[in-house]
Motif scaffolding. Structure first.
Motif, PDB file in Angstrom:
ATOM      1  N   MET A 177       0.889  -1.141  -0.146  1.00  0.00           N
ATOM      2  CA  MET A 177       0.088   0.065   0.182  1.00  0.00           C
ATOM      3  C   MET A 177       0.969   1.103   0.002  1.00  0.00           C
ATOM      4  N   THR A 178       0.841   2.098  -0.794  1.00  0.00           N
ATOM      5  CA  THR A 178       1.236   3.393  -0.966  1.00  0.00           C
ATOM      6  C   THR A 178       0.672   4.309   0.125  1.00  0.00           C
ATOM      7  N   ASP A 179       1.525   5.335   0.465  1.00  0.00           N
ATOM      8  CA  ASP A 179       1.037   6.581   1.392  1.00  0.00           C
ATOM      9  C   ASP A 179      -0.014   7.209   0.718  1.00  0.00           C
ATOM     10  N   LEU A 180      -1.156   7.314   1.322  1.00  0.00           N
ATOM     11  CA  LEU A 180      -2.419   7.979   0.800  1.00  0.00           C
ATOM     12  C   LEU A 180      -2.328   9.642   1.308  1.00  0.00           C
ATOM     13  N   PRO A 181      -2.670  10.427   0.319  1.00  0.00           N
ATOM     14  CA  PRO A 181      -2.777  12.009   0.621  1.00  0.00           C
ATOM     15  C   PRO A 181      -3.720  12.041   1.673  1.00  0.00           C
ATOM     16  N   PRO A 182      -3.794  13.269   2.253  1.00  0.00           N
ATOM     17  CA  PRO A 182      -4.974  13.566   3.428  1.00  0.00           C
ATOM     18  C   PRO A 182      -6.373  13.808   2.805  1.00  0.00           C
ATOM     19  N   LEU A 183      -7.397  13.446   3.325  1.00  0.00           N
ATOM     20  CA  LEU A 183      -8.822  13.431   2.914  1.00  0.00           C
ATOM     21  C   LEU A 183      -9.067  14.522   2.524  1.00  0.00           C
ATOM     22  N   ARG A 184      -8.773  15.862   2.877  1.00  0.00           N
ATOM     23  CA  ARG A 184      -8.994  16.962   2.642  1.00  0.00           C
ATOM     24  C   ARG A 184      -8.367  17.545   1.492  1.00  0.00           C
ATOM     25  N   ASP A 185      -6.930  17.082   1.024  1.00  0.00           N
ATOM     26  CA  ASP A 185      -6.536  17.211   0.007  1.00  0.00           C
ATOM     27  C   ASP A 185      -7.276  16.365  -1.230  1.00  0.00           C
ATOM     28  N   ARG A 215     -11.232   3.810   3.430  1.00  0.00           N
ATOM     29  CA  ARG A 215      -9.679   3.607   3.691  1.00  0.00           C
ATOM     30  C   ARG A 215      -9.421   2.885   5.027  1.00  0.00           C
ATOM     31  N   ALA A 216     -10.194   3.116   6.128  1.00  0.00           N
ATOM     32  CA  ALA A 216      -9.950   2.592   7.495  1.00  0.00           C
ATOM     33  C   ALA A 216     -10.347   1.045   7.279  1.00  0.00           C
ATOM     34  N   LEU A 217     -11.317   0.735   6.641  1.00  0.00           N
ATOM     35  CA  LEU A 217     -11.815  -0.756   6.183  1.00  0.00           C
ATOM     36  C   LEU A 217     -10.679  -1.422   5.620  1.00  0.00           C
ATOM     37  N   LEU A 218     -10.134  -0.792   4.545  1.00  0.00           N
ATOM     38  CA  LEU A 218      -9.238  -1.345   3.731  1.00  0.00           C
ATOM     39  C   LEU A 218      -7.932  -1.495   4.454  1.00  0.00           C
ATOM     40  N   ARG A 219      -7.464  -0.284   5.280  1.00  0.00           N
ATOM     41  CA  ARG A 219      -6.211  -0.784   6.094  1.00  0.00           C
ATOM     42  C   ARG A 219      -6.764  -1.935   7.335  1.00  0.00           C
ATOM     43  N   ALA A 220      -7.796  -2.187   7.601  1.00  0.00           N
ATOM     44  CA  ALA A 220      -8.143  -3.439   8.400  1.00  0.00           C
ATOM     45  C   ALA A 220      -8.000  -4.613   7.705  1.00  0.00           C
ATOM     46  N   GLY A 221      -7.768  -4.658   6.322  1.00  0.00           N
ATOM     47  CA  GLY A 221      -7.841  -5.848   5.723  1.00  0.00           C
ATOM     48  C   GLY A 221      -8.774  -6.447   5.007  1.00  0.00           C
ATOM     49  N   ALA A 222     -10.041  -5.657   4.954  1.00  0.00           N
ATOM     50  CA  ALA A 222     -11.290  -6.243   4.512  1.00  0.00           C
ATOM     51  C   ALA A 222     -11.380  -5.965   3.062  1.00  0.00           C
ATOM     52  N   ASN A 223     -12.185  -6.807   2.304  1.00  0.00           N
ATOM     53  CA  ASN A 223     -12.517  -6.822   1.178  1.00  0.00           C
ATOM     54  C   ASN A 223     -13.983  -6.173   0.895  1.00  0.00           C
ATOM     55  N   VAL A 224     -13.601  -4.599   0.431  1.00  0.00           N
ATOM     56  CA  VAL A 224     -14.843  -3.955   0.571  1.00  0.00           C
ATOM     57  C   VAL A 224     -15.739  -3.677  -0.901  1.00  0.00           C
ATOM     58  N   THR A 225     -17.031  -3.832  -0.717  1.00  0.00           N
ATOM     59  CA  THR A 225     -17.662  -3.670  -1.891  1.00  0.00           C
ATOM     60  C   THR A 225     -18.639  -2.302  -1.612  1.00  0.00           C
ATOM     61  N   ALA A 226     -18.186  -1.188  -2.078  1.00  0.00           N
ATOM     62  CA  ALA A 226     -18.772  -0.001  -1.872  1.00  0.00           C
ATOM     63  C   ALA A 226     -19.781   0.668  -2.961  1.00  0.00           C
ATOM     64  N   ILE A 227     -21.028   1.126  -2.545  1.00  0.00           N
ATOM     65  CA  ILE A 227     -21.993   1.299  -3.317  1.00  0.00           C
ATOM     66  C   ILE A 227     -22.188   3.101  -3.159  1.00  0.00           C
ATOM     67  N   PRO A 274     -13.902   9.064  -8.932  1.00  0.00           N
ATOM     68  CA  PRO A 274     -12.283   9.204  -9.342  1.00  0.00           C
ATOM     69  C   PRO A 274     -11.627   9.069  -7.949  1.00  0.00           C
ATOM     70  N   ALA A 275     -12.184   9.692  -6.908  1.00  0.00           N
ATOM     71  CA  ALA A 275     -11.360   9.490  -5.693  1.00  0.00           C
ATOM     72  C   ALA A 275     -11.359   8.095  -5.121  1.00  0.00           C
ATOM     73  N   LEU A 276     -12.489   7.471  -5.448  1.00  0.00           N
ATOM     74  CA  LEU A 276     -12.819   5.887  -4.861  1.00  0.00           C
ATOM     75  C   LEU A 276     -11.685   5.019  -6.148  1.00  0.00           C
ATOM     76  N   ALA A 277     -11.646   5.470  -7.201  1.00  0.00           N
ATOM     77  CA  ALA A 277     -10.807   4.900  -8.146  1.00  0.00           C
ATOM     78  C   ALA A 277      -9.133   4.857  -7.564  1.00  0.00           C
ATOM     79  N   GLU A 278      -9.027   5.847  -7.125  1.00  0.00           N
ATOM     80  CA  GLU A 278      -7.713   6.057  -6.598  1.00  0.00           C
ATOM     81  C   GLU A 278      -7.362   5.136  -5.313  1.00  0.00           C
ATOM     82  N   LEU A 279      -8.463   4.889  -4.422  1.00  0.00           N
ATOM     83  CA  LEU A 279      -8.268   4.051  -3.503  1.00  0.00           C
ATOM     84  C   LEU A 279      -7.941   2.515  -3.824  1.00  0.00           C
ATOM     85  N   SER A 280      -8.854   2.278  -4.998  1.00  0.00           N
ATOM     86  CA  SER A 280      -8.865   0.717  -5.717  1.00  0.00           C
ATOM     87  C   SER A 280      -7.423   0.707  -6.067  1.00  0.00           C
TER      88      SER A 280
END
Length: 273
Positions: A1-9, A60-72, A80-86
């Motif tokens: 996992m790469t470091d993620l920018p702050p959410l506000r950014d 982000r928090a769920l992914l950091r916890a190791g979950a496999n997330v399906t987000a609606i 686009p922001a969610l695509a960056e998380l993917s």
């Protein structure tokens, strides 16, 4: 996992802002979000459904916890922001653009799943009661960890005889165990809502025997639809209900908010037969 920018950014870069029409309020406190993600227990390798991820704070928090997330997510602006998380969590995140009230989670997972969501306020109760309904039990979900307005959260966990006790409490408690896991101050959100919020955690319990879930829904709907009236008045339109009260020794002069969850279940059981 790469470091993620702050959410506000992230939201500034994508020009995102919360809209009242979609019931959005964003959370940026990553420590708080990690605390919420810990409420269901260990999520490493677990399937998690998230509704309304917005720019992806809780995601982000769920992914950091190791979950496999399906987000609606209904808001196309957030894609686009969610695509960056993917990209940052390869293989862990699936994003669906759509209306969660029209999507059956059972079609999204091969096995059981958890639900964790900062629910949009305008559809939160509708989704919650939907997950609690149906005759099949235990459900396919393993737990629900949901953000509600504090007033709604208190209604979910309310005890008989209190002002908050009503139909929502009975439907949440008759075969599941809800609790308020933490309260969240309004200042934690952007924009701050007018009210406090709370995280409710629900785990499925044992289904009482001989009870139709639909019948219990009908009984509570009738009883609390006229909650200031005596049961003999509020239940008279439900065939057999007054006879059930008599058979169970429940005083028809009582009001709905005085009945325990077990008493409502007993009435529904008699009517189911």
């Amino acid at each position: 996992m790469t470091d993620l920018p702050p959410l506000r950014d992230v939201i500034n870069r994508h020009g995102l802002f919360a809209t009242k029409a979609l019931g959005q309020n964003f959370l940026f406190d990553e420590q708080l979000l990690d605390r919420i993600a810990r409420v269901p227990g260990k999520l490493k390798g677990e399937n998690v459904l998230e509704v309304g991820p917005g720019p992806g704070g809780l995601t982000r928090a769920l992914l950091r916890a190791g979950a496999n997330v399906t987000a609606i997510e209904m808001d196309k602006r957030c894609m686009p922001a969610l695509a960056e998380l993917s990209d940052a969590f390869p293989g862990q995140l699936t994003v669906i653009q759509g209306d969660a009230t029209r999507i059956d989670p059972a079609t999204l997972f091969e096995g059981p799943w958890h639900v964790a969501a900062n629910l949009p306020y305008n559809v939160g109760t509708q989704l919650f009661t939907g997950w609690l309904s149906g005759q099949d039990w235990p459900p396919q979900w393993k737990s629900l960890t949901l953000m509600f307005q504090l007033e709604v959260a208190e209604r979910i966990v309310a005890a008989p005889g209190t002002d908050a006790y009503g139909r929502l409490a009975v439907l949440a408690q008759w075969r599941a165990s809800p609790r308020i896991a933490m309260k969240v101050h309004r200042s934690a959100f952007t924009p701050p809502p007018k009210v406090m919020s709370a995280i409710v955690h629900v785990e499925p319990g044992t289904m009482p025997e001989g009870v139709s879930a639909r019948m219990l829904e009908r009984v509570t709907e009738a009883a609390f639809g006229q909650r200031r009236k005596m049961l003999r008045q509020s239940l008279k339109g439900l065939p057999g209900a007054l006879d059930a009260l008599e058979a169970l020794g429940i005083d028809a002069q009582r009001r709905a908010e005085t009945l325990s969850v077990e008493e409502f279940v007993s009435i529904a059981r008699v009517l189911t037969k």
